[in-house]
Design a protein around this motif. Sequence first.
Motif, PDB file in Angstrom:
ATOM      1  N   GLY A  34       0.801  -1.181  -0.009  1.00 21.64           N
ATOM      2  CA  GLY A  34      -0.004  -0.031  -0.046  1.00 21.64           C
ATOM      3  C   GLY A  34       0.783   1.258  -0.007  1.00 21.64           C
ATOM      4  O   GLY A  34       2.095   1.120   0.558  1.00 21.64           O
ATOM      5  N   PRO A  35       0.160   2.414  -0.428  1.00 22.54           N
ATOM      6  CA  PRO A  35       0.982   3.664  -0.528  1.00 22.54           C
ATOM      7  C   PRO A  35       1.657   4.138   0.566  1.00 22.54           C
ATOM      8  O   PRO A  35       2.612   4.827   0.932  1.00 22.54           O
ATOM      9  N   ALA A  36       0.905   3.872   1.935  1.00 29.20           N
ATOM     10  CA  ALA A  36       1.458   4.527   3.117  1.00 29.20           C
ATOM     11  C   ALA A  36       2.805   3.549   3.605  1.00 29.20           C
ATOM     12  O   ALA A  36       3.498   3.912   4.432  1.00 29.20           O
ATOM     13  N   VAL A  37       2.947   2.384   3.240  1.00 30.98           N
ATOM     14  CA  VAL A  37       4.111   1.566   3.768  1.00 30.98           C
ATOM     15  C   VAL A  37       5.101   1.542   2.829  1.00 30.98           C
ATOM     16  O   VAL A  37       5.025   0.734   1.615  1.00 30.98           O
ATOM     17  N   ASP A  38       6.278   1.990   2.940  1.00 29.15           N
ATOM     18  CA  ASP A  38       7.359   2.092   2.267  1.00 29.15           C
ATOM     19  C   ASP A  38       8.568   2.449   3.056  1.00 29.15           C
ATOM     20  O   ASP A  38       8.636   2.225   4.175  1.00 29.15           O
ATOM     21  N   GLU A  39       9.726   2.588   2.253  1.00 34.88           N
ATOM     22  CA  GLU A  39      11.123   2.690   2.981  1.00 34.88           C
ATOM     23  C   GLU A  39      11.217   3.909   3.890  1.00 34.88           C
ATOM     24  O   GLU A  39      11.961   4.111   5.053  1.00 34.88           O
ATOM     25  N   GLY A  64      16.285   6.933  15.260  1.00 36.16           N
ATOM     26  CA  GLY A  64      17.245   7.924  14.512  1.00 36.16           C
ATOM     27  C   GLY A  64      16.687   9.037  13.603  1.00 36.16           C
ATOM     28  O   GLY A  64      17.393   9.257  12.612  1.00 36.16           O
ATOM     29  N   LEU A  65      15.273   9.357  13.818  1.00 33.40           N
ATOM     30  CA  LEU A  65      14.713  10.715  13.249  1.00 33.40           C
ATOM     31  C   LEU A  65      14.213  11.658  14.100  1.00 33.40           C
ATOM     32  O   LEU A  65      14.532  11.464  15.139  1.00 33.40           O
ATOM     33  N   ASP A  66      14.119  12.601  13.652  1.00 29.80           N
ATOM     34  CA  ASP A  66      13.634  13.660  14.419  1.00 29.80           C
ATOM     35  C   ASP A  66      12.048  13.792  14.712  1.00 29.80           C
ATOM     36  O   ASP A  66      11.648  13.035  13.919  1.00 29.80           O
ATOM     37  N   ARG A  67      11.638  14.400  15.845  1.00 29.43           N
ATOM     38  CA  ARG A  67      10.164  14.329  16.160  1.00 29.43           C
ATOM     39  C   ARG A  67       9.178  14.638  14.950  1.00 29.43           C
ATOM     40  O   ARG A  67       8.264  13.834  14.769  1.00 29.43           O
ATOM     41  N   SER A  68       9.791  15.878  14.415  1.00 31.42           N
ATOM     42  CA  SER A  68       8.884  15.928  13.072  1.00 31.42           C
ATOM     43  C   SER A  68       8.674  15.243  12.061  1.00 31.42           C
ATOM     44  O   SER A  68       7.555  14.832  11.458  1.00 31.42           O
ATOM     45  N   GLY A  69       9.683  14.440  11.469  1.00 31.88           N
ATOM     46  CA  GLY A  69       9.952  13.349  10.843  1.00 31.88           C
ATOM     47  C   GLY A  69       8.907  12.110  11.140  1.00 31.88           C
ATOM     48  O   GLY A  69       8.473  11.476  10.359  1.00 31.88           O
ATOM     49  N   VAL A  70       9.095  11.899  12.214  1.00 24.36           N
ATOM     50  CA  VAL A  70       8.221  10.543  13.112  1.00 24.36           C
ATOM     51  C   VAL A  70       6.652  11.082  12.947  1.00 24.36           C
ATOM     52  O   VAL A  70       5.989  10.316  12.444  1.00 24.36           O
ATOM     53  N   SER A  71       6.470  12.295  13.240  1.00 22.15           N
ATOM     54  CA  SER A  71       5.091  12.792  13.387  1.00 22.15           C
ATOM     55  C   SER A  71       4.217  12.911  11.652  1.00 22.15           C
ATOM     56  O   SER A  71       3.421  12.235  11.422  1.00 22.15           O
ATOM     57  N   ARG A  72       5.161  13.402  10.871  1.00 20.68           N
ATOM     58  CA  ARG A  72       4.809  13.247   9.200  1.00 20.68           C
ATOM     59  C   ARG A  72       4.533  11.909   8.899  1.00 20.68           C
ATOM     60  O   ARG A  72       3.716  11.398   8.280  1.00 20.68           O
ATOM     61  N   ARG A  73       5.599  10.868   9.281  1.00 23.22           N
ATOM     62  CA  ARG A  73       5.259   9.523   8.717  1.00 23.22           C
ATOM     63  C   ARG A  73       4.188   8.779   9.681  1.00 23.22           C
ATOM     64  O   ARG A  73       3.512   8.165   8.894  1.00 23.22           O
ATOM     65  N   SER A  75       1.440  10.289  10.490  1.00 25.44           N
ATOM     66  CA  SER A  75       0.241  10.914   9.881  1.00 25.44           C
ATOM     67  C   SER A  75      -0.062   9.895   8.982  1.00 25.44           C
ATOM     68  O   SER A  75      -1.204   9.744   8.679  1.00 25.44           O
ATOM     69  N   ARG A  76       0.931   9.664   7.802  1.00 23.86           N
ATOM     70  CA  ARG A  76       0.648   8.701   6.824  1.00 23.86           C
ATOM     71  C   ARG A  76       0.135   7.359   7.043  1.00 23.86           C
ATOM     72  O   ARG A  76      -0.910   7.108   6.572  1.00 23.86           O
ATOM     73  N   ALA A  80      -3.781   5.754   6.713  1.00 25.37           N
ATOM     74  CA  ALA A  80      -3.910   4.172   6.206  1.00 25.37           C
ATOM     75  C   ALA A  80      -4.715   3.157   7.316  1.00 25.37           C
ATOM     76  O   ALA A  80      -4.672   1.914   6.880  1.00 25.37           O
ATOM     77  N   GLY A  81      -4.816   3.458   8.530  1.00 25.39           N
ATOM     78  CA  GLY A  81      -5.220   2.800   9.539  1.00 25.39           C
ATOM     79  C   GLY A  81      -4.267   1.947  10.168  1.00 25.39           C
ATOM     80  O   GLY A  81      -4.651   0.951  10.738  1.00 25.39           O
ATOM     81  N   LEU A  82      -2.955   1.951  10.128  1.00 26.42           N
ATOM     82  CA  LEU A  82      -1.994   1.354  10.660  1.00 26.42           C
ATOM     83  C   LEU A  82      -1.427   1.812  12.153  1.00 26.42           C
ATOM     84  O   LEU A  82      -0.948   0.977  12.853  1.00 26.42           O
ATOM     85  N   VAL A  83      -1.527   3.100  12.249  1.00 26.08           N
ATOM     86  CA  VAL A  83      -1.086   3.732  13.533  1.00 26.08           C
ATOM     87  C   VAL A  83      -2.384   4.495  14.039  1.00 26.08           C
ATOM     88  O   VAL A  83      -2.928   4.895  13.374  1.00 26.08           O
TER      89      VAL A  83
END
Length: 149
Positions: A34-39, A64-73, A75-76, A80-83
């Motif tokens: 699905g489009p939400a699950v990627d690298e 190993g990411l910053d908080r805003s990067g985690v938040s954006r990911r 949200s995706r 998609a109903g995964l988180v």
Amino acid sequence: MEHVVGHEVADALGLLLRRGTRANLYARLTEGLGPAVDEVTYPVLSGLARTGPRSAADLAGEIGLDRSGVSRRASRLETAGLVRRRPDPDDRRAVLLALTDAGTACVEELRERLATRIEASLAGWPADEARVFARGLRRFVEDGPFTEA
């Protein structure tokens, strides 16, 4: 040359831990999920599976990411109903990220795919050698230079 084995292991780890190496593997593992699950979102799913519910800031340190990067990911993945986001029971002002049942099933599929790829790459090894490698790698990770001793 001193520390020949140490240098050999360090060189191999350097290749293994390169961002490009990981992203390439994650892209292959997430194909068709699905489009939400990627690298890009793989580390968030994997991190939540390992740690359980976490704030974006806590998860950021874990993967190993910053908080805003985690938040954006996240949200995706939430779309998609995964988180899902839920209030932190210890601090009602804070929000925790958690896998949904669908997110847990997705992670299980990713782990199966990874295990299949690993076993395929070891298929040409003698079975005893592969088992010794697996035990040695586990021991190295648990007792090696990465521990907080």
